[in-house]
Write a protein that holds these residues in place. Sequence first.
Motif, PDB file in Angstrom:
ATOM      1  N   ALA A   6       1.520   5.638  11.976  1.00  0.00           N
ATOM      2  CA  ALA A   6       0.483   5.307  11.002  1.00  0.00           C
ATOM      3  C   ALA A   6      -0.284   6.564  10.602  1.00  0.00           C
ATOM      4  CB  ALA A   6      -0.479   4.274  11.583  1.00  0.00           C
ATOM      5  N   HIS A   8      -3.925   8.085   8.554  1.00  0.00           N
ATOM      6  CA  HIS A   8      -5.271   7.785   8.066  1.00  0.00           C
ATOM      7  C   HIS A   8      -5.351   8.109   6.577  1.00  0.00           C
ATOM      8  CE1 HIS A   8      -9.639   7.949   7.603  1.00  0.00           C
ATOM      9  NE2 HIS A   8      -9.717   7.302   8.755  1.00  0.00           N
ATOM     10  N   TYR A  24       6.416   7.040   4.132  1.00  0.00           N
ATOM     11  CA  TYR A  24       6.348   5.686   3.594  1.00  0.00           C
ATOM     12  C   TYR A  24       7.632   5.153   2.972  1.00  0.00           C
ATOM     13  CZ  TYR A  24       1.377   6.313   4.327  1.00  0.00           C
ATOM     14  OH  TYR A  24       0.161   6.536   4.916  1.00  0.00           O
ATOM     15  N   SER A  40       7.819   0.747  12.350  1.00  0.00           N
ATOM     16  CA  SER A  40       6.561   1.267  11.827  1.00  0.00           C
ATOM     17  C   SER A  40       5.424   0.885  12.767  1.00  0.00           C
ATOM     18  CB  SER A  40       6.288   0.698  10.430  1.00  0.00           C
ATOM     19  OG  SER A  40       4.990   1.052  10.000  1.00  0.00           O
ATOM     20  N   VAL A  42       2.528   0.688  11.823  1.00  0.00           N
ATOM     21  CA  VAL A  42       1.645  -0.158  11.016  1.00  0.00           C
ATOM     22  C   VAL A  42       2.001  -1.610  11.327  1.00  0.00           C
ATOM     23  CG1 VAL A  42       0.952  -0.822   8.692  1.00  0.00           C
ATOM     24  CG2 VAL A  42       1.444   1.574   9.197  1.00  0.00           C
ATOM     25  N   ASP A  43       1.141  -2.286  12.078  1.00  0.00           N
ATOM     26  CA  ASP A  43       1.343  -3.683  12.487  1.00  0.00           C
ATOM     27  C   ASP A  43       2.648  -3.910  13.248  1.00  0.00           C
ATOM     28  OD1 ASP A  43      -1.022  -5.141  11.750  1.00  0.00           O
ATOM     29  OD2 ASP A  43      -0.480  -4.815   9.653  1.00  0.00           O
ATOM     30  N   SER A 201      -0.715  -5.601   6.424  1.00  0.00           N
ATOM     31  CA  SER A 201       0.109  -4.559   5.810  1.00  0.00           C
ATOM     32  C   SER A 201       1.239  -5.234   5.034  1.00  0.00           C
ATOM     33  CB  SER A 201       0.674  -3.629   6.875  1.00  0.00           C
ATOM     34  OG  SER A 201       1.471  -4.363   7.786  1.00  0.00           O
ATOM     35  N   SER A 238       3.490  -0.171   3.006  1.00  0.00           N
ATOM     36  CA  SER A 238       2.143  -0.124   2.444  1.00  0.00           C
ATOM     37  C   SER A 238       1.134  -0.511   3.516  1.00  0.00           C
ATOM     38  CB  SER A 238       2.023  -1.076   1.252  1.00  0.00           C
ATOM     39  OG  SER A 238       0.707  -1.048   0.725  1.00  0.00           O
ATOM     40  N   PRO A 239       0.360   0.467   4.034  1.00  0.00           N
ATOM     41  CA  PRO A 239      -0.680   0.118   5.018  1.00  0.00           C
ATOM     42  C   PRO A 239      -1.795  -0.709   4.369  1.00  0.00           C
ATOM     43  CG  PRO A 239      -0.837   2.428   4.400  1.00  0.00           C
ATOM     44  CD  PRO A 239       0.404   1.900   3.748  1.00  0.00           C
ATOM     45  N   SER A 240      -2.615  -1.323   5.189  1.00  0.00           N
ATOM     46  CA  SER A 240      -3.598  -2.286   4.691  1.00  0.00           C
ATOM     47  C   SER A 240      -4.615  -1.684   3.737  1.00  0.00           C
ATOM     48  CB  SER A 240      -4.317  -2.944   5.874  1.00  0.00           C
ATOM     49  OG  SER A 240      -4.964  -1.970   6.663  1.00  0.00           O
ATOM     50  N   TRP A 241      -4.886  -0.385   3.836  1.00  0.00           N
ATOM     51  CA  TRP A 241      -5.902   0.249   2.988  1.00  0.00           C
ATOM     52  C   TRP A 241      -5.362   0.655   1.622  1.00  0.00           C
ATOM     53  CZ3 TRP A 241      -3.931   4.983   1.909  1.00  0.00           C
ATOM     54  CH2 TRP A 241      -3.100   5.569   2.864  1.00  0.00           C
ATOM     55  N   SER A 242      -4.069   0.501   1.413  1.00  0.00           N
ATOM     56  CA  SER A 242      -3.418   1.014   0.208  1.00  0.00           C
ATOM     57  C   SER A 242      -3.133  -0.079  -0.813  1.00  0.00           C
ATOM     58  CB  SER A 242      -2.101   1.694   0.595  1.00  0.00           C
ATOM     59  OG  SER A 242      -1.378   2.119  -0.540  1.00  0.00           O
TER      60      SER A 242
END
Length: 277
Positions: A6, A8, A24, A40, A42-43, A201, A238-242
């Motif tokens: 992941a 930042h 990504y 990943s 990410v999650d 995500s 796609s991470p949660s902030w994107s």
Amino acid sequence: MENRHASHPNEVKAFDTERLRHEYVIESLFVPGELKLVYSHVDRYIIGAAVPVQETIELKADSKTIGADTFLERREIGIINIGGPGTITVDGSDYELDTRECLYVGLGAKEVLFKSSDSASPAKFYLNSTPAHKTYPTVKTGPSDAFNVHLGSIDHSNERTIYRYIHDKGIQSCQLVMGMTVLEPGNMWNTMPAHTHNRRSEVYLYFNLPEDAVVFHLMGEPQETRHLVMRNEQAVISPSWSIHSGVGTHNYTFIWGMAGENQVFEDMDGIAMKELR
């Protein structure tokens, strides 16, 4: 199994194109005769594909990565076929999948095998897997059985049909949500106006693109956007902030999968067009 860590969002601001793609984009998933998996952080999402040609392919655990003897010991999986017809065998039970049909396999299944019906037109089984805490039944579905909604218009270049396969009102799962969006001819935009969902995500697989066509996938924080050039049968994390949106040089289809805190499809934080930068 390949590992993706992941990142930042403040770090991502400084990434060049090569670094963005390395973090990504999954450029090569569908390798004839092979199972390919990407883990990943990410999650704890696993993205992969199996393309059986002559031989059957078994879904095996990478014990070093997931710390389990079998792949589904602590996981669930959604599988959508984007190739020719094939069969998935789950603990001795056969499930025939035609193109764009989906199979959910729950926690605890021991053996999952992939086979194509015709080696000249092999199946292409696309996989999304997430951690699970409860066993749900193995269920098959397809476009004709899924919950679907027709949205958009040619005026906005986004006329499309969204098919929900694995979701809170469809095939039951622990956290995996999965479906497919089909853009009509002459339509190129997806997921615009854009949104984020801090609680989940997402992963997109773009396919049904001509060889010389591309999708410009938009990512990043709404005020710090970047783009990734995507080609046929490539996936993007796609991470949660994107945000996760795109526009193509040709219409296309994409599979979306989500993992995280909830399974509510409509749970998203909309971004006004005037806020994008």
